[in-house]
Design a protein around this motif. Structure first.
Motif, short mmCIF file in Angstrom:
data_model
loop_
_atom_site.label_atom_id
_atom_site.label_comp_id
_atom_site.label_asym_id
_atom_site.label_seq_id
_atom_site.Cartn_x
_atom_site.Cartn_y
_atom_site.Cartn_z
N LYS A 6 -26.46 -21.37 -27.62
CA LYS A 6 -27.41 -20.60 -28.42
C LYS A 6 -27.44 -21.08 -29.87
N LEU A 7 -28.63 -21.00 -30.44
CA LEU A 7 -28.83 -21.21 -31.87
C LEU A 7 -29.13 -19.84 -32.46
N HIS A 8 -28.27 -19.39 -33.38
CA HIS A 8 -28.41 -18.08 -34.01
C HIS A 8 -28.97 -18.25 -35.42
N ASN A 9 -30.12 -17.69 -35.70
CA ASN A 9 -30.66 -17.62 -37.06
C ASN A 9 -30.19 -16.28 -37.63
N ILE A 10 -29.24 -16.34 -38.58
CA ILE A 10 -28.65 -15.09 -39.08
C ILE A 10 -28.80 -14.96 -40.60
N ARG A 43 -27.59 -21.01 -38.00
CA ARG A 43 -28.43 -21.40 -39.14
C ARG A 43 -28.55 -20.16 -40.01
N PHE A 44 -28.07 -20.27 -41.23
CA PHE A 44 -28.08 -19.12 -42.14
C PHE A 44 -29.45 -18.98 -42.80
N LYS A 45 -29.86 -17.73 -42.92
CA LYS A 45 -31.12 -17.41 -43.59
C LYS A 45 -30.79 -16.54 -44.80
N PRO A 46 -30.69 -17.15 -45.99
CA PRO A 46 -30.35 -16.39 -47.19
C PRO A 46 -31.37 -15.27 -47.46
N GLN A 101 -40.48 -20.59 -32.72
CA GLN A 101 -40.97 -19.78 -33.84
C GLN A 101 -39.86 -19.03 -34.57
N TYR A 102 -38.72 -19.69 -34.74
CA TYR A 102 -37.61 -19.14 -35.51
C TYR A 102 -37.15 -17.77 -35.02
N ALA A 103 -37.09 -17.60 -33.69
CA ALA A 103 -36.56 -16.36 -33.12
C ALA A 103 -35.11 -16.19 -33.59
N LYS A 104 -34.59 -14.97 -33.52
CA LYS A 104 -33.21 -14.73 -33.96
C LYS A 104 -32.21 -15.55 -33.16
N GLU A 145 -35.24 -12.62 -23.36
CA GLU A 145 -34.03 -11.92 -22.93
C GLU A 145 -32.98 -11.92 -24.04
N LEU A 146 -32.78 -13.04 -24.71
CA LEU A 146 -31.79 -13.13 -25.78
C LEU A 146 -32.13 -12.26 -26.97
N ASN A 147 -33.42 -12.04 -27.21
CA ASN A 147 -33.86 -11.33 -28.42
C ASN A 147 -34.30 -9.89 -28.16
N LYS A 148 -34.09 -9.38 -26.95
CA LYS A 148 -34.48 -8.00 -26.70
C LYS A 148 -33.55 -7.07 -27.48
#
Length: 149
Positions: A6-10, A43-46, A101-104, A145-148
């Motif tokens: 998984k790639l986590h945009n946090i 991937r950090f999102k400041p 589309q930059y999902a979480k 499913e990952l973003n529900k």
């Protein structure tokens, strides 16, 4: 069936951005509602703009160690991470982030990682995009499913 990491945009609060960019802070304590695992990508999102925020939002980090045991509240985890430096992999991660589309949370199919590392430098980007097109429906089902919530 597609196997994946998984790639986590946090989100990341401003006070932690500079220490991470300067490699002083190499761990996170997070509520583990995303099922973080060793090998997942961050991937950090400041939350605010700054010089360091511009630097960190273009970087990817791999989780190298997980701790979610003694002394932590239930459902919390501590993980350490290190910056990714492989240009081909970073390029592939940008492609995936754009595609979904930059999902979480975004799946990184094992096949895509293999293509990135094993194929000819001039052909891997085409093969990644071709794989995404061929598996579009199944991959989008995984993203949903990952973003529900």
């Amino acid at each position: 069936m597609i196997t994946y990491r998984k790639l986590h945009n946090i989100k990341l609060e401003q006070q932690y951005v500079k220490p991470i960019v300067e490699k002083e802070k190499t761990f996170e304590i997070r509520y583990n509602d995303r099922d973080y695992k060793v090998g997942d990508i961050i991937r950090f999102k400041p939350t605010t703009d700054s010089y360091y925020a511009d630097l960190i939002k273009n970087q990817f980090y791999v989780i190298t160690y997980m701790f979610n045991d003694f002394g932590l509240n239930k459902n919390y985890a501590v993980f350490s991470f290190k910056e990714l430096t492989d240009e081909k992999l970073i390029s592939t991660l940008y492609t995936l982030n754009d595609y979904f589309q930059y999902a979480k949370i975004i799946p990184i199919p094992d096949r895509v990682v293999a293509v990135t590392f094993l194929d000819n430098a001039s052909e891997y980007a085409y093969k990644v995009k071709d794989y995404l097109k061929k598996n579009d429906e199944e991959l989008w089902d995984i993203v949903k499913e990952l973003n529900k919530e």
